[in-house]
Design an enzyme around this catalytic site. Sequence first.
Site, PDB file in Angstrom:
ATOM      1  N   HIS A 212      -4.083  -5.746  -2.123  1.00 48.29           N
ATOM      2  CA  HIS A 212      -3.894  -7.036  -1.448  1.00 48.29           C
ATOM      3  C   HIS A 212      -5.199  -7.604  -0.926  1.00 48.29           C
ATOM      4  O   HIS A 212      -5.372  -8.811  -0.839  1.00 48.29           O
ATOM      5  CB  HIS A 212      -2.803  -6.918  -0.383  1.00 48.29           C
ATOM      6  CG  HIS A 212      -1.461  -6.785  -1.029  1.00 48.29           C
ATOM      7  ND1 HIS A 212      -0.828  -5.578  -1.153  1.00 48.29           N
ATOM      8  CD2 HIS A 212      -0.710  -7.697  -1.667  1.00 48.29           C
ATOM      9  CE1 HIS A 212       0.293  -5.764  -1.825  1.00 48.29           C
ATOM     10  NE2 HIS A 212       0.398  -7.039  -2.145  1.00 48.29           N
ATOM     11  N   GLU A 455      10.081  -5.603 -10.361  1.00 50.60           N
ATOM     12  CA  GLU A 455       8.809  -4.884 -10.208  1.00 50.60           C
ATOM     13  C   GLU A 455       9.019  -3.389  -9.977  1.00 50.60           C
ATOM     14  O   GLU A 455       8.096  -2.670  -9.636  1.00 50.60           O
ATOM     15  CB  GLU A 455       7.974  -5.499  -9.087  1.00 50.60           C
ATOM     16  CG  GLU A 455       8.697  -5.732  -7.779  1.00 50.60           C
ATOM     17  CD  GLU A 455       7.861  -6.520  -6.755  1.00 50.60           C
ATOM     18  OE1 GLU A 455       6.651  -6.696  -6.951  1.00 50.60           O
ATOM     19  OE2 GLU A 455       8.457  -6.932  -5.735  1.00 50.60           O
ATOM     20  N   ASP A 479       3.129  -4.326  -9.078  1.00 47.52           N
ATOM     21  CA  ASP A 479       3.949  -3.201  -8.620  1.00 47.52           C
ATOM     22  C   ASP A 479       4.643  -2.512  -9.789  1.00 47.52           C
ATOM     23  O   ASP A 479       4.810  -1.291  -9.776  1.00 47.52           O
ATOM     24  CB  ASP A 479       4.992  -3.685  -7.601  1.00 47.52           C
ATOM     25  CG  ASP A 479       4.394  -3.750  -6.206  1.00 47.52           C
ATOM     26  OD1 ASP A 479       3.637  -2.829  -5.846  1.00 47.52           O
ATOM     27  OD2 ASP A 479       4.649  -4.737  -5.481  1.00 47.52           O
ATOM     28  N   CYS A 526       4.445 -13.085 -12.485  1.00 44.60           N
ATOM     29  CA  CYS A 526       3.556 -13.541 -11.418  1.00 44.60           C
ATOM     30  C   CYS A 526       2.574 -12.479 -10.969  1.00 44.60           C
ATOM     31  O   CYS A 526       1.805 -12.691 -10.043  1.00 44.60           O
ATOM     32  CB  CYS A 526       4.360 -14.065 -10.232  1.00 44.60           C
ATOM     33  SG  CYS A 526       5.382 -12.805  -9.460  1.00 44.60           S
TER      34      CYS A 526
END
Length: 604
Positions: A212, A455, A479, A526
Amino acid sequence: MLSRKFLPASLEKIELRQKSGTIVLRGIGASPGLICGLALIHYERLGQVTAQRIQSKQISSETARLNKAISKSKKGIEELRREARKSVGADLSKIFDAQMMILEDEEFISRIKQSITANLYNVEYAFQQEVSKTIRALSKSRDVYIREMVSDINSVAARLLHNLSGIDHGSQHRSKTPLIGFASIFSPDEIMNMRKSNIVGFVTENGGPTSHMVLIAKALGIPAVVGVKDCLDNVKAAQRITLDGSAGEVVIAPEPEEWEAFRKRVAAEKRKDRRRFAAIGKLPSRTLDGHDVEVLANLEIPTSFDQKLADEGIGVGLYRTEFLYLKSSDFPDEEEQFEVYSNIVKQFNPLPVTLRTFDLGGDKFTEHFKNEGEANPALGWRSIRFSLDVPKVFRTQLRAMLRASAFGNVRIMFPMICCLDQIVRVKRTFASVKRNLRRDRIPFNDNIPLGIMVEIPSAVMIAHRLALEVDFFSIGTNDLTQYTLAVDRGNAKVARWYRQFHPAVLHFIERTIKAGHESSIPTNICGELAGDARATRLLVGLGVDSLSTSPRSLHAIKEIISQINYREAKEFANEILHMYSAMDIEKLLTDDYNRHFVRPVKGR
Ligand code: PEP
Ligand code: MG
């Protein structure tokens, strides 16, 4: 700490140009872009300081540096003490008295000076040695008060080391000196604050390409190279640095001609970026044989870029709402959330804005949401599990999102769904929040499309059933790769096993898209794979309906879509699904991309 001989070979990537003292480091090119500036070392742990021997004639200048850093640190602490007195009262401001006492301890300071003189250590190392000794001694104490002093010493130490770096932290934004941050790792909120301190790029020892920390850097257009082993041992504060966030290359103390040439490349790249961005809207999102693939943007935090995206006709495929909360000390209330969501929805109207509910946990946490005590946070209490367990927070968020839907084209998406029960419970809560809004006569769109992130492998395997419950799928390849391959997406040591082109991941993508189409629902991607131009032809061939990516990649992805043939892409994808080696697939896709889509760059 692991000895060098046990570290993976791929992480041994340091090249020293003996004559000039230039050092070239290689890591993972995580956030693209070229940037240069002076090194700023983030001393979040004392162990990062390395020993350097000085010459006897340097003793006095090293001691002078120490004196200067001490007086600057005292000034800083004094300012904090004054501020604290005003904001939290005299009692609490005494915390800073303890810090001041450490810097006024003559015996302590003289031991550091002695170490510089007797052992010819650089001041940073001499200081760190003394601090570590003191901390070791205090930590053994049975007295809680004495043990607590360790944290005071740690913060004084970090302050003094920063001041020794010679960079004026208080006035970075005024001095206009662009800085390149070096750390073992940065937290997402540190990345968010980088611009304020004029940190224009960063290098870390840890972290993976889809961590992140990196996603925020991309959103903010901050180039970054991560997983650079030993970078902190090789760099000194205020050295000149060039950073290539695409190639994953960092040059410390480049030769003057190299530095000048790089600065020119940075300026040329910026001009090119501006031109590319202005042309996004004009490119069709359609293959040569007329097959439409929508291209959308991933957004994390509102930036000045958003209006440009809306003007170019690009909608939002993923809005990571959790980033709103990274800096706050409590969950924002309904009004605060409504304001943020409705602003973005109005700004993009009539384009779609896909709002994703909280995906907190894993490496995304806030001050008040620390996943303490969890051995495996990525498998722990995170994301939709948290939302379902804390209905007050979940309902508040859904209410704010529903209210925002009255102002434009909202879609709502739920992360980390792993089973049917979760989506059933989510829909039940959603219906109940709608009922309350109706009762309160608050307007909202009653037909908001609801989607789930696919995911987790278990969701892929039951995608045909989940498809009956929702209006769209969005595949989170970051993920999905992590959970399929059991490889932590944020761990540099295993980064080479984190392979988005692994055949298992590709088969999962194909399976999800098929399941969606059988129930006539579209599938978006995404995760970061959607922004990897090498993957575009393959993903289009697998039948994906839309790709959502960070704004920087939009142009490249749209350009490729407009140059390919859907029929051929399907054959290409079919060929790849028959391959079993992630490395071979990556090589084939890279070669294909270089052969068909890369134009030779002039002037390099
Ligand atoms: C993903 O997992 O691919 C994704 C898009 O979500 P995040 O990166 O926020 O976990
Ligand atoms: Mg995810």
